[in-house]
Design an enzyme around this catalytic site. Structure first.
Site, PDB file in Angstrom:
ATOM      1  N   GLY A  79       0.810  -1.214   0.000  1.00 46.29           N
ATOM      2  CA  GLY A  79       0.000   0.000   0.000  1.00 46.29           C
ATOM      3  C   GLY A  79       0.845   1.266   0.000  1.00 46.29           C
ATOM      4  N   CYS A 132      -6.680 -13.166   7.095  1.00 43.63           N
ATOM      5  CA  CYS A 132      -6.048 -13.367   5.800  1.00 43.63           C
ATOM      6  C   CYS A 132      -5.999 -14.876   5.541  1.00 43.63           C
ATOM      7  CB  CYS A 132      -4.647 -12.771   5.926  1.00 43.63           C
ATOM      8  SG  CYS A 132      -3.764 -12.652   4.407  1.00 43.63           S
ATOM      9  N   CYS A 185      -8.900 -12.213  -5.229  1.00 44.44           N
ATOM     10  CA  CYS A 185      -7.782 -13.040  -4.775  1.00 44.44           C
ATOM     11  C   CYS A 185      -7.423 -14.041  -5.855  1.00 44.44           C
ATOM     12  CB  CYS A 185      -8.152 -13.760  -3.476  1.00 44.44           C
ATOM     13  SG  CYS A 185      -6.731 -14.635  -2.806  1.00 44.44           S
ATOM     14  N   LYS A 207      -1.068 -15.501 -11.625  1.00 42.13           N
ATOM     15  CA  LYS A 207      -0.302 -15.109 -10.438  1.00 42.13           C
ATOM     16  C   LYS A 207       1.162 -14.804 -10.813  1.00 42.13           C
ATOM     17  CE  LYS A 207       0.018 -14.863  -5.827  1.00 42.13           C
ATOM     18  NZ  LYS A 207      -0.775 -14.900  -4.626  1.00 42.13           N
TER      19      LYS A 207
END
Ligand SMILES: Cc1cc2nc3c(=O)[nH]c(=O)nc-3n(C[C@H](O)[C@H](O)[C@H](O)COP(=O)(O)OP(=O)(O)OC[C@H]3O[C@@H](n4cnc5c(N)ncnc54)[C@H](O)[C@@H]3O)c2cc1C
Length: 427
Positions: free
Chosen positions: A12, A159, A353, A388
């Site tokens: 972030g 998570c 995800c 990914k």
């Protein structure tokens, strides 16, 4: 002229600095402070946990990158934030003053809440690259002398994606080594069902992940509260759907990795009006703290209440797509405040995800994050594994080159377009 400080340079904070740089005025100053000299690409940590990546593959030295973008970089940890004085006290003893602050310090890992838990104790971790590298080394020793494995997520964890990723990656690696037949694997989770993910499930993540686990001979226990770890076993209590104790378990392992609960970092803890009791930063619809309106917060360090309580406590995941939208909103709102305008940009808070299993993978998209949703989509296949790999390649390049373009927005729009085209083709 304003001085804007971004505290933390993970997924972030680094993106925040790049986007702010684009939007701030020429005379404004931008400083990034982080306790580590490098950026780490956290989503690749599960790969490091089996030795498929080395630390140098998934970290980037930040000082030269930030210098190239004209951003000041201070490698120093925050000891204490003094929001009433607009000042951050650092570990070196130095203080930095700011006009606007963006807190992006991620989580502190709450291993100490359970006896025998975490690196240096009886279990491994893939939460940070330093942990994952050690886990990868221990994994080699384990494979030379295999036994039972326990992977999962403890009470209060938020998570869950990386726990599913890691258990499937271990399974793939063991099959490649042709020793899977010597290793019973159990997935132990605080989620009420497999595929809940702290989100109440997304599309058919329950059916999909249960089927994949069955296919891979992975046993599971849900609604589990871990009581303690000993050198070779996890001791946990299983609860029923009403939250009543159902059964006490002692499950032996020779290798274990469970995701811990998160909390806010000590430098912020107990600051009234800034954080909740677990030290997560309270933000409004503009990512701004209501008590200290010159402080914004993004990423895992912010407070989000779970949509619905679960028999064993679980938290809500904060994934990259959601974090990207927090970053973009903040990058527009702070310059507006500097110009004397009101903040207007609100994050979208959607969840995406890509969970890689080493050969194939599972993906889900929840828009918005909490049900009922406009998009509630999950899928699995080989494309997720390639997706990914592309995600890692693109992101590392983006951080190295200081590019501020949003990744998730583009990726999702393309993926949804492909799905819609396929649906149309199949009638
Ligand atoms: C193993 C794992 C895999 C994940 N995989 C995915 C995935 O595939 N896709 C996805 O969307 N999400 C994934 N996530 C979730 C989320 O995207 C990541 O956790 C992401 O790194 C969170 O970004 P952040 O900036 O909030 O925190 P972080 O990336 O953790 O960054 C926090 C930064 O703050 C710094 N910091 C901490 N304390 C201080 C201090 N006192 N002073 C100064 N600096 C400090 C840290 O060093 C770090 O640089 C994953 C999470 C984990 C744990």
């Amino acid at each position: 002229m304003a001085h804007v400080v971004v505290l933390g340079a993970g997924l972030g904070g680094t993106l925040q600095a790049y986007e702010l740089k684009e939007n701030l005025g020429k005379d404004d100053r931008l400083t990034v402070i982080s306790d580590k000299p490098y950026f780490q690409f956290t989503p690749s940590n599960p790969w490091a946990g089996v030795g498929w990546r080395k630390k140098e593959d998934i970290t980037i030295d930040l000082a030269p990158v930030m210098a190239r973008r004209g951003i000041e970089f201070l490698c120093d940890g925050a000891r204490r934030l003094h929001p009433g004085e607009n000042r951050i006290e650092l570990h070196s003893g130095r203080s930095v003053e700011y006009d606007y602050l963006v807190i992006a310090t991620g989580p502190e890992l709450a291993f100490d809440e359970i006896e025998g838990f975490g690196p240096g104790q009886y279990t491994h971790s893939v939460c940070q690259v330093e942990h994952a590298t050690v886990s990868g080394e221990r994994w080699e020793a384990f494979c030379a002398d295999p036994g039972p494995i326990v992977v999962g997520a403890v009470q209060g964890a938020s998570c869950f994606g990386p726990a599913y990723e890691y258990v499937m990656i271990l399974d793939t690696d063991l099959r490649r080594r042709k020793i899977r037949n010597q290793v019973p694997i159990t997935f132990v989770t605080s989620e009420p069902y497999v595929g809940h993910l702290g989100l109440g499930g997304v599309g058919d993540t329950k059916g999909m992940l249960e089927s994949i686990m069955r296919d891979r001979d992975i046993q599971w226990v849900t609604n589990a509260r871990v009581d303690r770890f000993t050198a070779d076993a996890v001791h946990f209590t299983e609860f029923d759907e009403e939250g009543q104790e159902k059964k006490a378990h002692e499950l032996p392992f020779k290798y274990s990795m469970m995701l811990p609960a998160f909390r806010g970092i000590p430098a912020l803890r107990d600051i009234e009006g800034l954080v909740n009791p677990r030290g997560f930063v309270i933000t409004d619809e503009f990512q701004r703290n209501p008590t200290y309106p010159n402080i914004f917060a993004i990423g895992v360090c912010i407070a989000i209440a779970p949509p619905k309580p679960t028999p064993v406590p679980t938290g809500v995941p904060k994934t990259g797509f959601m974090i990207e939208s927090m970053v973009t909103a903040t990058a527009h709102n702070i310059p507006r405040l500097i110009r004397g305008q009101d903040p207007v940009e609100e994050p979208t808070w959607n969840a995406l995800c890509l969970a890689d299993f080493g050969d194939r993978g599972a993906a889900f998209l929840a828009m918005p994050q909490n049900p009922p949703r406009n998009v509630n989509w999950s899928s699995e296949g080989r494309w997720v594994h390639w997706g990914k790999l592309a995600f890692e390649w693109y992101f590392m390049r983006k951080i190295r080159n200081g590019v501020s373009e949003p990744f998730y927005e583009k990726f999702i729009m393309n993926r949804l377009k492909i799905s819609k085209l396929k649906e149309a083709k199949n009638g």
